[in-house]
Design a protein around this motif. Structure first.
Motif, short mmCIF file in Angstrom:
data_model
loop_
_atom_site.label_atom_id
_atom_site.label_comp_id
_atom_site.label_asym_id
_atom_site.label_seq_id
_atom_site.Cartn_x
_atom_site.Cartn_y
_atom_site.Cartn_z
N ARG A 618 -66.58 92.91 87.22
CA ARG A 618 -65.42 93.34 87.18
C ARG A 618 -65.58 92.22 85.18
O ARG A 618 -65.44 93.32 84.72
CB ARG A 618 -64.15 92.80 87.41
CG ARG A 618 -63.26 93.79 86.90
CD ARG A 618 -61.46 93.61 87.54
NE ARG A 618 -61.03 92.41 87.33
CZ ARG A 618 -60.80 91.51 88.30
NH1 ARG A 618 -61.87 91.58 89.08
NH2 ARG A 618 -60.28 90.52 88.51
N PHE A 619 -65.56 90.67 85.55
CA PHE A 619 -65.50 90.41 84.14
C PHE A 619 -67.07 90.51 83.27
O PHE A 619 -66.88 91.62 81.96
CB PHE A 619 -65.86 88.85 83.68
CG PHE A 619 -64.18 88.01 84.58
CD1 PHE A 619 -63.53 89.35 84.45
CD2 PHE A 619 -64.25 87.16 85.45
CE1 PHE A 619 -61.60 88.19 85.24
CE2 PHE A 619 -63.17 86.28 86.26
CZ PHE A 619 -62.17 86.95 86.17
N GLU A 620 -68.34 90.86 83.89
CA GLU A 620 -69.01 91.30 82.85
C GLU A 620 -69.17 92.51 82.60
O GLU A 620 -69.68 93.09 81.43
CB GLU A 620 -69.96 90.98 84.04
CG GLU A 620 -70.36 89.61 84.28
CD GLU A 620 -71.67 89.69 85.86
OE1 GLU A 620 -71.73 90.49 86.25
OE2 GLU A 620 -71.93 88.16 85.82
N SER A 621 -68.80 93.52 83.36
CA SER A 621 -68.92 94.73 83.08
C SER A 621 -67.66 94.94 81.77
O SER A 621 -67.91 96.09 80.76
CB SER A 621 -67.85 95.75 84.00
OG SER A 621 -68.90 95.76 85.12
N ALA A 622 -66.64 94.07 81.07
CA ALA A 622 -65.80 94.33 80.52
C ALA A 622 -65.97 93.76 79.29
O ALA A 622 -65.82 93.44 78.48
CB ALA A 622 -64.95 93.58 80.56
#
Length: 826
Positions: A618-622
């Motif tokens: 989730r962090f990486e996608s953002a």
């Protein structure tokens, strides 16, 4: 014996390690150390067992290039007596061929010589004598500490020279104009008194011309004082051409005057005088030199403005009193007051107060910059806000940011661009060639035609006068002087003429991510906590562990801890692995902080837990970088750290694409985060999870494809890549450090500066090509016409007076064209 070598061709740590092993195995080498970042090899060896040449050969056999770095002294000497590019080219060649001189560069418009020499082989006294022996004079060494004083003195000296040139010109005109009226007035129906009328008094007609010509020759005596000795030295210059041409006209006319006096064909001889040609040539050359000198004085206006930024006085805070003190008496550690409207006198740090500073002359940024306690201020900036600032002085004199910028701009203005090599080579051989053409043309007309001797003489004089190499010598350096000065005003600090030329050829631009494409101030935006972890306690441990790290992610953790005002336990040990993470003993716990690969290598458990994997994804996608934290061998948390992309980045990248430039982003972040950020910016290609020491490999990969590569970085951890690129561009967010890094420094730290640098380069190179075209055109077209080529086919010949006017016009045209760069805008 300890010797330092410059190494080219290393692309990664494997190269440096292999080279180090090779040299350490050479018999006679006691110790060898290779530094990839500085691309150097330090060798301690027994010179009886092995020579420097043999070491260089070993390096070449290993697949690299080596050059011995001789510790030399570099000086800047003002040079007087140069009149054209033949002078500067000859001086540069002589100096570079002198034993002990490592490298010498001579600037004609700057009237300086930058000389690096080995003081163990040659002394400064010997260098001065060498310069004197070839007809020039060397002034005092330019000291950075006295830069302002020296510049002021030179500016006053130039003003005095211009005033003297103007005076000579006015006096020369006062005699030349009556001379032209007397000799050519009859063409427009003007009559002459019988005492000087050629029909009534041929001798009076000749004598009045002689007496009007002699003062003009006196005012132009410098042409003879410099020109004739240079012929005797075998190194003729522009002065030599003028001296020989006008002397030929004068001597021929004087001989005819003698024949008139003794009664040999007085009427015929009276019509065969060239006194007015000699006088008019000298006057027109004086006019051209005056106009050229006045135009050249404007090429250093950017430096003048920078010089004028340092105030003469500062307000010293001493024993609770405000004391107005000369800036020279202010030293590091002193406290000074900067009132609203005052100019900052030295570099320092604000310890009390809040206001805004105008830094436009340093960075090109027109908007004032807010300053408060803890912020750095640079000398030369102006307090435009409503508050007063109390500043603790850090750097003064030659150590200030402003002084270093001035020094770098001066060095750049004195440097050469590769495009100048053709003009330099041509100039060196040009004058002797012209003298040969002039003699050959005159003799040919006299021997092989029915024209009289006077016609052949006129041809000889015209060729000698029109062919001046001044314009060729001024074509490149004047454009570089104006271009680099304009760049400094726009916040783009170009360090050399070579860098200025290279920037316009770039077709691949590689960007570092953090601090270049992004603001470089990451913030902690989210945290995943493993079961049983306390958020505040974990932040406390993580911040304490990161205290000794310089990584931007570490700074983000520390800022978050400061905001939450958590107490930090003691960290007793710290080990960092570049590009991966850190290991510490903090608060009695064994901690690992870094990327997933680093923790995995250290056998941390819990990394592949479903909730941890989902959080990281989730962090990486953002576009947020995940910082993994392990306590005592178990995953404790994943912190999401985000660094905002610079607002100007997408527009800058789009414009680069419009210019046909390929863009690449380098980052140590994982692939997913990197691609999210690259997509936002519009970057063509992403190279993620790259170690700092491997960034140079990406640069060299692009270069191997035949592309011209620029690397844009912060100038610290990107040093190997900046050095490997064809052009290193350092972001000037940290002005002090950035000045020392890269071929070009963007003082604002704004990405639009990249576009400014490229556009300035292209405009300057275009200007240089225009200058070279006009310089060569005047000579290529002028010499055949002066030699009588058109006359062979029934066309006109070129009067020596018109030849002098054309020669002067060529130099003025080139300098005036270069001055257009003062108005360059993107």
């Amino acid at each position: 014996m300890n010797t330092l070598f410059e190494i080219k061709g290393m692309t990664c740590s494997a190269c440096s390690s292999r080279l180090e092993r090779v040299i350490n195995n050479v018999e006679g080498v006691k110790h060898a150390s290779v530094n990839l970042a500085t691309e150097s090899l330090a060798v301690d060896f027994d010179k009886k067992a092995v020579s420097t040449a043999e070491i260089i050969k070993m390096v070449e056999n290993a697949g690299f290039e080596a050059t011995e770095k001789i510790a030399g002294t570099e000086i800047l000497l003002p040079i007087s007596g140069m009149t054209c590019s033949a002078c500067s080219s000859r001086l540069e060649r002589v100096l570079n061929n002198t034993d002990g001189v490592i490298k010498a560069g001579v600037s004609l418009p700057g009237e300086t010589a930058t000389i690096k020499f080995n003081s163990a082989i040659i002394s400064l006294r010997d260098i001065r004598q060498t310069i004197k022996d070839i007809g020039f004079e060397a002034g005092e060494i330019e000291s950075a500490q006295d830069a302002h004083k020296n510049f002021e003195a030179r500016r006053e000296d130039n003003a005095a020279k211009l005033a003297l040139m103007k005076k000579k010109l006015i006096y020369a005109l006062a005699f030349t104009i009556p001379l032209l009226i007397i000799t050519m007035g009859h063409m427009v129906g003007m009559g002459l008194p019988s005492v000087i009328n050629p029909h009534d008094s041929p001798l009076g007609f000749a004598l009045v011309q002689l007496f009007l010509t002699l003062p003009v020759i006196w005012f132009g005596k410098d042409f003879y004082i410099h020109g004739i000795p240079n012929i005797l030295r075998g190194a003729p210059n522009m002065d030599s051409l003028i001296a020989v041409g006008t002397s030929a006209a004068f001597v021929y006319s004087f001989w005819n005057l003698v024949e008139i006096a003794i009664g040999v064909d007085p009427m015929v001889k009276a019509m065969d005088l060239y006194f007015e040609s000699a006088a008019t040539i000298i006057t027109l050359i004086l006019l051209g030199k005056f106009q050229e000198g006045r135009a050249k004085s404007r090429t250093s206006e950017a430096i003048e403005k920078l010089m004028d930024l340092t105030p003469a006085m500062a307000i010293l805070l001493e024993n609770n009193k405000q004391v107005s003190t000369p800036i020279e008496e202010i030293g590091p550690g002193d406290n000074i007051l900067i009132r609203p409207g005052d100019r900052v006198g030295a570099d320092g740090t604000v310890y009390e107060g809040r206001s805004e500073l105008d830094e436009s002359m340093l960075t090109g940024e027109s908007m004032p910059v807010s300053k408060t306690v803890g912020d750095s201020v640079a000398g030369g900036t102006v307090n435009t806000g409503g508050g007063a600032l109390k500043v603790r002085v850090k750097n003064v004199g030659e150590n200030t940011v402003l002084s270093r910028i001035i020094k770098l701009v001066q060095e750049a203005q004195g440097s050469k661009a590769p495009i100048s090599s053709l003009a330099d080579t041509v100039s060196f051989y040009f004058v002797p060639s012209v003298m040969a053409i002039a003699v050959l043309s005159g003799l040919s007309w006299y021997v092989f035609s029915d024209e009289p001797f006077s016609f052949a003489l006129r041809i000889f004089i015209s060729v000698m006068v029109i062919a001046c190499p001044c314009a060729m010598g001024l074509a490149t350096p004047t454009a570089i002087m104006v271009g680099t000065g304009r760049g400094a005003q726009l916040g783009v600090l170009v360090k050399s003429g070579e860098a200025l030329e290279t920037a316009g050829k770039i077709n691949t631009m590689i960007f570092d991510k953090t601090g270049t494409l992004t603001y470089g101030q990451p913030e902690l935006v989210d945290t995943f906590l493993a079961d049983g972890q306390n958020g505040e306690e974990l932040l406390s441990l993580a911040a304490s562990a990161e205290q000794q790290s310089e990584h931007p992610l570490a700074k983000a953790v520390l800022r978050a801890a400061e905001k939450q005002e958590v107490s930090l336990p003691e960290t007793t040990s710290f080990t960092g692995v570049a590009g991966l993470g850190i290991a510490t003993e903090t608060g009695g716990h064994s901690m690992l902080l870094g990327n997933k690969e680093y923790l995995s290598r250290n056998f941390v458990t819990g990394l592949d837990a479903k909730n941890a994997t989902e959080a990281a994804s989730r962090f990486e996608s953002a576009g947020q970088s995940p910082l993994y934290i392990a306590i005592d061998g178990k995953l404790a948390a994943i912190m999401a750290i985000a660094d905002k992309i610079k607002k100007e980045a997408p527009a800058t990248i789009k414009k680069l694409h419009d210019l046909g430039v390929k863009t690449v982003m380098l980052t140590g972040d994982n692939e997913k985060v990197a691609r999210t950020i690259a997509k936002s910016a519009g970057i063509d290609e992403v190279v993620a999870q790259v170690m700092p020491d491997r960034k140079a490999e990406v640069v060299n990969r692009e270069k191997a494809q035949g592309r011209k590569v620029a690397m844009v970085g912060d100038g610290i951890n990107d040093a190997p890549a900046l050095a490997s690129a064809d052009l290193g561009i350092a972001m000037g967010t940290g002005i002090d450090v950035a000045i020392e890094s890269g071929d070009i420094v963007l003082m604002k730290g704004d990405l639009t500066g990249v576009l400014t640098a490229l556009a300035l380069s292209r405009a300057t190179v275009k200007n240089i090509k225009q200058n070279l075209f006009w310089a060569f055109a005047f000579n290529v077209l002028g010499i055949p016409v002066a030699a009588g080529l058109l006359y062979i086919f029934g066309g006109p010949t070129l009067s020596p007076m018109f030849a002098a006017a054309a020669m002067s016009l060529s130099s003025v045209t080139v300098v005036t064209n270069a001055l257009r760069l003062k108005f360059f805008t993107v």
